[in-house]
Design a protein around this motif. Sequence first.
Motif, short mmCIF file in Angstrom:
data_model
loop_
_atom_site.label_atom_id
_atom_site.label_comp_id
_atom_site.label_asym_id
_atom_site.label_seq_id
_atom_site.Cartn_x
_atom_site.Cartn_y
_atom_site.Cartn_z
N GLY A 1 0.86 -1.10 -0.03
CA GLY A 1 -0.03 -0.02 -0.16
C GLY A 1 0.73 1.36 -0.06
N LEU A 2 1.97 1.28 0.89
CA LEU A 2 2.83 2.42 0.79
C LEU A 2 3.61 2.39 -0.59
N LEU A 3 3.91 1.35 -0.87
CA LEU A 3 4.83 1.31 -2.24
C LEU A 3 3.89 1.78 -3.48
N PHE A 4 2.67 1.54 -3.57
CA PHE A 4 1.76 2.22 -4.60
C PHE A 4 1.75 3.57 -4.62
N GLN A 5 1.65 4.26 -3.24
CA GLN A 5 1.47 5.69 -3.12
C GLN A 5 2.89 6.39 -3.42
N ILE A 6 4.02 5.63 -3.30
CA ILE A 6 5.33 6.28 -3.74
C ILE A 6 5.32 6.14 -5.42
N LEU A 7 4.86 5.15 -5.88
CA LEU A 7 5.07 4.94 -7.44
C LEU A 7 3.95 6.01 -7.92
N ALA A 8 2.71 6.39 -7.19
CA ALA A 8 2.03 7.35 -7.68
C ALA A 8 2.45 8.69 -7.81
N LEU A 9 3.03 9.01 -6.92
CA LEU A 9 3.53 10.50 -6.56
C LEU A 9 4.94 10.60 -7.56
N ALA A 10 5.59 9.58 -7.65
CA ALA A 10 6.68 9.52 -8.50
C ALA A 10 6.15 9.66 -10.04
N LEU A 11 5.20 9.12 -10.40
CA LEU A 11 4.60 9.35 -11.68
C LEU A 11 4.24 10.86 -11.68
N GLN A 12 3.49 11.25 -10.90
CA GLN A 12 3.10 12.79 -10.79
C GLN A 12 3.97 13.64 -11.10
#
Length: 747
Positions: free
Chosen positions: A213-224
């Motif tokens: 769950g934490l990893l998904f949020q990190i990936l989302a912000l990195a793509l943003q």
Amino acid sequence: METSTDQSPRSISPLKVPRKRKRIVISCTECHRRKQKCDRASPCSNCLARNKQSLCHYENESARKQQLLEESVNRAAEDGGVYSVIKPAESNTAAQFSAFGYAKSNGNNNTTLGIFKKIEDNDTNGALISSLHSTSGDQSGLREEYKSLIRQLPAKPFIEQLVTTYFQEVNLQYYPLDEGIFRDLLKSWNNLSYSALNKGPLELSGDLQFFPGLLFQILALALQFQPPDYDPSLDSLKYAAAMSLDDLATDYSKSGSQILCLLGKRNTTLVAVQAGFLRTQFMKNCGLVPESWHNLSQTIRDAQEIGLHKEVFDHRRKPETTPEEVLENLWFEQLRRRVWMLLSLWDIHMAVVLGRPATIDSRDGKPAFPIDAPIPKNRREVAPAPRTDNDPPTPLTMLLWNVEVITPLWDIFNLEKEDPRQNNIAKVEKMHTLLGQITMHCPPFFRHQNPDTTFDHLPECSWLPAARQNFRNATNFTIMALHRPYIFTNPSSRTAALKAGLEILRAQRTFFNLIKVNHYKMFALVLNTFDAIILCSAIYILHPSENGEDLDDVLQHFNFCMERFETISPRNSMANDALSVLKAIHVRLKRALIQAKYPVNPLPTPAPSSTSASNNESPPEPRIKEEFPAKLPEQKNTATATPYNLPTISNLTTSALPPSVPTPGTSNAWYAFSAPLPTPFQNQNYDFSSIAPLQPMHDLLFNDLGTVDGGGGLDLSGGAALDAGWNGFEGDFGNDSFWGFMNSYHP
């Protein structure tokens, strides 16, 4: 026939009690009957495979859970993870009571759980309430749902690439994660075998359960925060035509949120809290500010569930704990403190900006702040120690000083409740003085004027020039928030709020010149600017004959703001909505100034803001006299032109009134601007205290504030054409609001 004496009655020996089984059965009844190895899930995998979920139950539920807990602790300890050494000292029956919703560590013994613990401590045989069973719901399908979500994670090379982007571009903004601790968890996650994942999340340690769950949020912000010329290999992550990286980021963030919901709240860990905070940040960058406010409240509740809000850190460790693990856990304690401090900071800031309730009660006090300690390369070798003057500042240094400046927002928030009629001016002035004292103690490397640039050349301090403007922004936002409720009734508060708002606009322009295009999604680029420019405009619309010395600067920064919003609108969803409101307010502002007979010339178009400025060098402040030649003639009376200096109270309370008649050397334009005018407000004896306190971002985001034509057809050149094609503001605001007043204001 003689009776044999051998047939005399024998003594009947008592029946022997059947020997109890010493080994506790921890398998389910079906696996025990079939002599199969049970994974002790609920229901277990064997019963799921045989479609016998209804028959899967355990004779000793407490022993099963205790066995699972011990195995989880042992597995985590073998991995050397810092999260595994410190565990709550709680009995199994107490844990079962906690399932009813009682706080596990609330610092008092007055609840039912606290009373039970006292009784349990006196129970020597440990058999009290042994028949209490868990009422956990049916867990069927949990494993498959969990696996279906983690299958959406990209391949490891992409994960590594995006994680690197996150820590370079995003984490430094608010510093919610420690990269070393995260990397350890990522390594543990990557080392999990397929068979371990196939058993379901309940077979994993608590932190690893929530880690994807934490990893998904990190990936989302990195793509943003990808630049326009991003690595084209990332396009292979898209699964549909015409899909953007923003669409993919949204999918990742939603998947991370679904994992948190799937695992529930009863076994929340710090990893889940960090994931919740990153989800809040992501939603704000998407313009989903109301939704992010709700998500922040839930994240704070999760943090309170694990005791981040109280100093209840359990220092009891296993006897076999090594010195290296002890040091590592000291750093983990610092991380817990930092995360709670960050949540508290966001809670009060969003409450003041958005006009919403705060989740945290300031009367509960606060735990100790983290130590401003440089993060070592190896946390197992160095204990946390305060940085010295020779050590370069860290993002934590900036966070701690932002807290010093923003913490007074709690008093401001409470003052608005205590003084709804805006009468306590004396307390406002006292708080203003204290704010000035805080800023005077600001470290030299955070000052925006004559800063100490000793550390600017260091690669690890590349964020420092931009941080100076953030600190400048935070300082003046607190001052503006203090005086904002009083601008309709008190001249000194109008002056103080105007000066603070103008400083925010200057800081925002300088900050904008320091960032790159991939940072245009930052919500702060809109939130802080919009609040400040609307407040400054409202002051001049309602009181055009005051603060004439700052009018040119405000008009020029108004133009700068609209230019920035035009620039970032393709990447920032909030900028478009705010821009239409700014254009409409610009109309009313010019109408008010023309009504005041002030010669407002069309603003020159400024040079486009540089977006490629070096991050290591702050651009100079704009020279107003050169960029805006139509400057008001200066007053001959020096007493009326006294500059505003923090934190002198006399500058707040002394009214600088213009002369009532023209003095030699004073232009007719200045006299026409400064002389008392029979404005519509004065003719109607309008009571400005009836206007509700101004909260621009709240109205924009929660009340659907907008204009009928979106502001696109407005003529900003002045004159009678100012109102052409515009029918006013629309939205769900009250009649006592500033926007409703503007709709009825026709000078």
